[in-house]
Design a protein around this motif. Structure first.
Motif, PDB file in Angstrom:
ATOM      1  N   THR A 118      37.489  46.350  49.499  1.00 57.59           N
ATOM      2  CA  THR A 118      37.110  48.346  49.319  1.00 57.59           C
ATOM      3  C   THR A 118      37.405  47.788  47.665  1.00 57.59           C
ATOM      4  N   GLU A 119      38.721  47.653  47.541  1.00 57.93           N
ATOM      5  CA  GLU A 119      38.652  47.590  45.733  1.00 57.93           C
ATOM      6  C   GLU A 119      37.511  47.112  44.602  1.00 57.93           C
ATOM      7  N   ILE A 120      36.811  46.492  45.100  1.00 57.52           N
ATOM      8  CA  ILE A 120      36.085  46.059  44.233  1.00 57.52           C
ATOM      9  C   ILE A 120      34.614  46.383  44.864  1.00 57.52           C
ATOM     10  N   MET A 121      34.330  46.723  46.310  1.00 56.64           N
ATOM     11  CA  MET A 121      33.629  47.598  46.605  1.00 56.64           C
ATOM     12  C   MET A 121      33.223  49.141  45.859  1.00 56.64           C
ATOM     13  N   GLY A 122      35.176  49.800  45.687  1.00 58.96           N
ATOM     14  CA  GLY A 122      35.297  50.795  44.770  1.00 58.96           C
ATOM     15  C   GLY A 122      35.165  50.466  43.679  1.00 58.96           C
ATOM     16  N   LEU A 123      35.011  49.351  42.852  1.00 56.36           N
ATOM     17  CA  LEU A 123      35.168  49.111  41.319  1.00 56.36           C
ATOM     18  C   LEU A 123      33.151  48.899  41.488  1.00 56.36           C
ATOM     19  N   ILE A 124      32.470  48.882  41.696  1.00 53.48           N
ATOM     20  CA  ILE A 124      30.980  48.280  42.240  1.00 53.48           C
ATOM     21  C   ILE A 124      30.719  49.478  42.423  1.00 53.48           C
ATOM     22  N   SER A 125      31.021  50.922  42.641  1.00 56.42           N
ATOM     23  CA  SER A 125      30.877  51.878  43.827  1.00 56.42           C
ATOM     24  C   SER A 125      30.819  53.043  41.963  1.00 56.42           C
ATOM     25  N   PHE A 126      31.860  52.249  40.713  1.00 55.55           N
ATOM     26  CA  PHE A 126      32.401  53.573  39.599  1.00 55.55           C
ATOM     27  C   PHE A 126      30.893  52.864  38.532  1.00 55.55           C
ATOM     28  N   PHE A 127      30.788  51.162  38.489  1.00 56.48           N
ATOM     29  CA  PHE A 127      29.906  50.961  37.763  1.00 56.48           C
ATOM     30  C   PHE A 127      28.513  51.699  38.718  1.00 56.48           C
ATOM     31  N   GLY A 128      28.170  51.945  39.309  1.00 55.69           N
ATOM     32  CA  GLY A 128      26.892  52.031  39.958  1.00 55.69           C
ATOM     33  C   GLY A 128      27.115  53.994  40.009  1.00 55.69           C
ATOM     34  N   GLN A 129      27.980  54.554  39.542  1.00 60.70           N
ATOM     35  CA  GLN A 129      28.239  55.875  39.615  1.00 60.70           C
ATOM     36  C   GLN A 129      28.355  56.135  38.066  1.00 60.70           C
ATOM     37  N   VAL A 130      28.831  55.702  37.320  1.00 59.42           N
ATOM     38  CA  VAL A 130      29.538  55.850  35.898  1.00 59.42           C
ATOM     39  C   VAL A 130      28.618  56.305  35.351  1.00 59.42           C
ATOM     40  N   VAL A 131      27.826  56.106  34.690  1.00 60.73           N
ATOM     41  CA  VAL A 131      25.950  56.506  33.798  1.00 60.73           C
ATOM     42  C   VAL A 131      25.160  56.413  35.426  1.00 60.73           C
ATOM     43  N   GLY A 132      25.152  56.122  36.598  1.00 62.37           N
ATOM     44  CA  GLY A 132      23.900  56.238  36.560  1.00 62.37           C
ATOM     45  C   GLY A 132      24.056  57.995  37.565  1.00 62.37           C
ATOM     46  N   TRP A 133      24.335  58.590  37.200  1.00 66.11           N
ATOM     47  CA  TRP A 133      23.859  60.198  36.544  1.00 66.11           C
ATOM     48  C   TRP A 133      22.624  59.971  35.634  1.00 66.11           C
ATOM     49  N   LEU A 134      22.749  59.157  34.485  1.00 63.70           N
ATOM     50  CA  LEU A 134      21.679  59.264  33.555  1.00 63.70           C
ATOM     51  C   LEU A 134      20.420  59.273  33.983  1.00 63.70           C
ATOM     52  N   PRO A 135      19.597  59.368  34.979  1.00 63.35           N
ATOM     53  CA  PRO A 135      18.494  58.894  35.221  1.00 63.35           C
ATOM     54  C   PRO A 135      18.083  60.893  35.526  1.00 63.35           C
ATOM     55  N   VAL A 136      19.027  61.267  36.482  1.00 57.98           N
ATOM     56  CA  VAL A 136      19.075  62.477  36.696  1.00 57.98           C
ATOM     57  C   VAL A 136      19.998  63.586  35.242  1.00 57.98           C
ATOM     58  N   PHE A 137      20.379  63.109  34.510  1.00 51.18           N
ATOM     59  CA  PHE A 137      20.545  63.807  33.175  1.00 51.18           C
ATOM     60  C   PHE A 137      19.327  64.001  32.243  1.00 51.18           C
ATOM     61  N   VAL A 138      18.065  63.017  32.346  1.00 46.89           N
ATOM     62  CA  VAL A 138      17.380  62.905  31.505  1.00 46.89           C
ATOM     63  C   VAL A 138      16.776  63.727  31.723  1.00 46.89           C
ATOM     64  N   PHE A 139      15.895  63.433  33.216  1.00 48.06           N
ATOM     65  CA  PHE A 139      15.404  64.349  33.729  1.00 48.06           C
ATOM     66  C   PHE A 139      15.153  65.740  33.709  1.00 48.06           C
ATOM     67  N   THR A 140      16.890  65.943  33.543  1.00 53.52           N
ATOM     68  CA  THR A 140      17.357  67.301  34.085  1.00 53.52           C
ATOM     69  C   THR A 140      17.374  67.824  32.227  1.00 53.52           C
TER      70      THR A 140
END
Length: 600
Positions: free
Chosen positions: A488-510
């Motif tokens: 659970t903890e590392i899945m949260g960590l993986i989610s963090f790495f997947g999300q912390v700049v995961g919005w970057l493609p959509v930010f560039v698009f926007t």
């Protein structure tokens, strides 16, 4: 029921699960499945729950000696050693108190997934199958509602390139995706760490499911006057969807400790999700075309159907199939859950970066991969198809349907490739394919003619194969690399790495859209991020070495689970905090007919 954990002793398993006193051996015997060509006998188990499965070459099982000799015409038995997974122990330790009544049992039959080696059904595997069957239509509903919401925002703004509430109407979906991504990236690791310090993993999964269903249900009120409220609900639902995924992903490694079995499970689960999602989309399209519905009414129809599906499948799986888990660690004296979450996050990050090279580079690769789901890609795709290619809701639905049916062969490719070239290489190949097809879309779809739309339909099929291939491979890889006991903890960590700049493609698009740069360039940026992600996976090293590095944690987790769940002192945690009430005769008979009998 009891399970004694003692490193100097051995436990014996036959296939009926009998619970005796604390000093007795626990024996398990699995009912042979009549439709299978092989008969399975579980002979013995060591203290960690290792079972030896002997399989007849001709499928009869009779007249074969334990040593592998056979009677006339018999082929020798093939022995397979495997350990009972946490999910198998949790199912065995359940009193059956939280079992579905007979008149509801039929709901789970289409979703049962057999273990590829034991050929047995597992309740939590069925729970996963029903859970993804609920998430699929809810994800797909976003394309219907999102496309309608962009049009309503444009109506209020007076044009698609005019601003509403400070942003272009054409940027509404992508801005929402950025908000969800940033919020989830900051908070998901703490959610994972907090769940590890409590016994509320199941509760977190159930509560997040309830919030998701409510958020989708309220989207039925979508109208020109309420689109902003629905937009806010879309953000809330998106956040809790990511939280729910963290909780369910924490259960995934518990299904099995065998990578072949895990590859089969993840592929089958994704194929199940894609099939249900495609069926849902087909129904929406058929009704919409048949009744000549408007874009707005089609979106409402999708929201209504997905709400019902979510209520039924989420409700059944989290009420009757998923089991509780004990907390994995105690709070240090003087600490509270919040501070411990921060501290454990820092400790876990340091541990992963110091001790687990492959996991470290995999998480860095996720910084640039649009895993967080398909949410990032969906926001970009719906915006591009709605405004640049000028497709209506029904045409976008047809593209989605094409993708979904092609997801199924993609998931099958993932299953085969994870075995043939290992999950790490399979994930790399899928990313390269996805990046290539996305680049072709950006390079060849140049407008809104019928030719462009036909190209989108064709490319949609290829994107579907890439999607279906990439995500099961990624999940199988994540499960293989994670040290057991900290899922659970590392899945949260993986989610963090997947999300912390995961919005970057959509930010560039926007950002490009806000500055009047062609959406084709914004779409092409997704391929760039995918290739960067693939590049960082090259530093993971050999997959076999990474798996060997975390192999010992599996045994430690099995022992810790048995101790903390109460199986080694006569209790059972999986249904209730105190769950040692004897089975009723009716419950015993019901369990026996499904392949597992518990006798007190």
């Amino acid at each position: 029921m009891t399970l004694t954990i003692d490193e100097s002793s051995t436990l014996t398993h036959s296939i009926t699960l009998r619970a005796t006193d604390i000093n007795a051996a626990m024996t398990v015997q699995a009912t042979a499945m009549q439709e299978q060509s092989a008969t399975m006998d579980v002979e013995s188990a060591d203290l960690n729950g290792t079972t030896t499965i002997k399989q007849d070459g001709d499928g009869s099982g009779s007249g074969t000696s334990p040593s592998g000799g056979s009677g006339s015409g018999m082929t020798p038995k093939r022995s397979i050693e495997r350990k009972l997974s946490i999910s198998e122990q949790a199912t065995a330790g359940s009193t059956g108190r939280c079992r579905a009544p007979g008149f509801l049992k039929w709901l789970e039959y289409p979703f049962r997934v057999k273990n590829v080696q034991t050929h047995q059904y597992l309740e939590e595997a069925t729970g996963h199958a029903m859970d993804v069957a609920a998430r699929g239509p809810i994800n797909q509903c976003g394309s219907f509602v999102g496309s309608a919401m962009i049009r309503l925002a444009a109506m209020e703004a007076g044009g698609i390139n005019n601003k509403v509430y400070g942003i272009k109407a054409s940027s509404v979906l992508t801005v929402g995706s950025i908000i969800v991504g940033v919020t989830a990236g900051v908070t998901m690791p703490f959610v994972g760490a907090i769940v590890d310090h409590t016994d509320h993993r199941k509760a977190m999964g159930a509560v997040s499911a309830v919030v998701i269903v409510i958020a989708v249900g309220f989207q039925l009120m979508l109208s020109p006057d309420t689109w902003l409220a629905v937009f806010i609900l879309e953000i809330i639902g998106g956040y809790f969807l990511i939280m729910h995924q963290v909780c369910t992903m924490a259960y995934l490694p518990d299904l099995t400790h065998d990578h072949t079995e895990m590859g089969d499970y993840t592929a089958r689960l994704m194929m199940n999700q894609y099939f249900v999602q495609a069926t849902f989309t087909s129904i929406v399209i058929a009704v919409s075309f048949g009744t000549n519905m408007s874009n707005l009414n089609t979106a409402r129809l999708a929201a209504g159907i997905s709400t019902v599906i979510g209520f039924v499948f989420f409700g059944y799986s989290w009420m009757f199939l998923f089991r509780k888990r004990p907390k994995l660690r105690e709070l240090p004296p003087g600490n509270n859950l919040f501070t411990s979450g921060f501290k454990q996050l820092l400790i876990t990050t340091k541990l992963v970066f110091r001790e687990y090279k492959a996991l470290k580079w995999f998480m860095i690769a996720l910084l640039f991969s649009p895993e967080a789901g398909a949410g990032v890609v969906l926001a970009i795709a719906v915006t591009f198809l709605t405004l640049f290619v000028q497709m209506d809701v029904k045409e976008i639905a047809i593209v989605s349907l094409t993708m979904l049916f092609c997801n199924i062969p993609g998931a099958y490719i993932s299953k085969r490739m994870c075995v043939k070239i290992n999950p790490l290489n399979s994930f790399r190949c899928a990313e390269i394919m996805f990046a290539g097809v996305n680049g072709l879309i950006a390079g060849t779809v140049s407008g809104s003619t019928q030719k462009d739309k036909n190209l989108v339909y064709f490319y949609g099929a290829l994107v579907g194969v890439a999607f279906g291939w990439m995500f099961p491979s990624q999940r199988t890889l994540a499960v293989a690399l994670i040290p057991k006991g900290q899922e659970t903890e590392i899945m949260g960590l993986i989610s963090f790495f997947g999300q912390v700049v995961g919005w970057l493609p959509v930010f560039v698009f926007t950002a490009m859209n806000e500055n009047d740069i062609s959406m084709r360039w914004g779409l092409a940026s997704v391929s760039f991020f995918l290739m960067v992600s693939c590049f960082f996976t090259l530093f993971c090293g050999k997959f076999e070495d990474a798996v060997a590095l975390v192999a010992h944690t599996s045994d430690d987790y099995l022992n810790a689970y048995s101790r903390k769940s109460g199986l080694d002192n006569g209790g059972s945690f999986v249904d209730n905090f105190v769950d040692d009430v004897p089975q009723s005769e009716e419950d015993k008979k019901q369990r026996a007919t499904e392949g597992t009998e518990v006798t007190a």
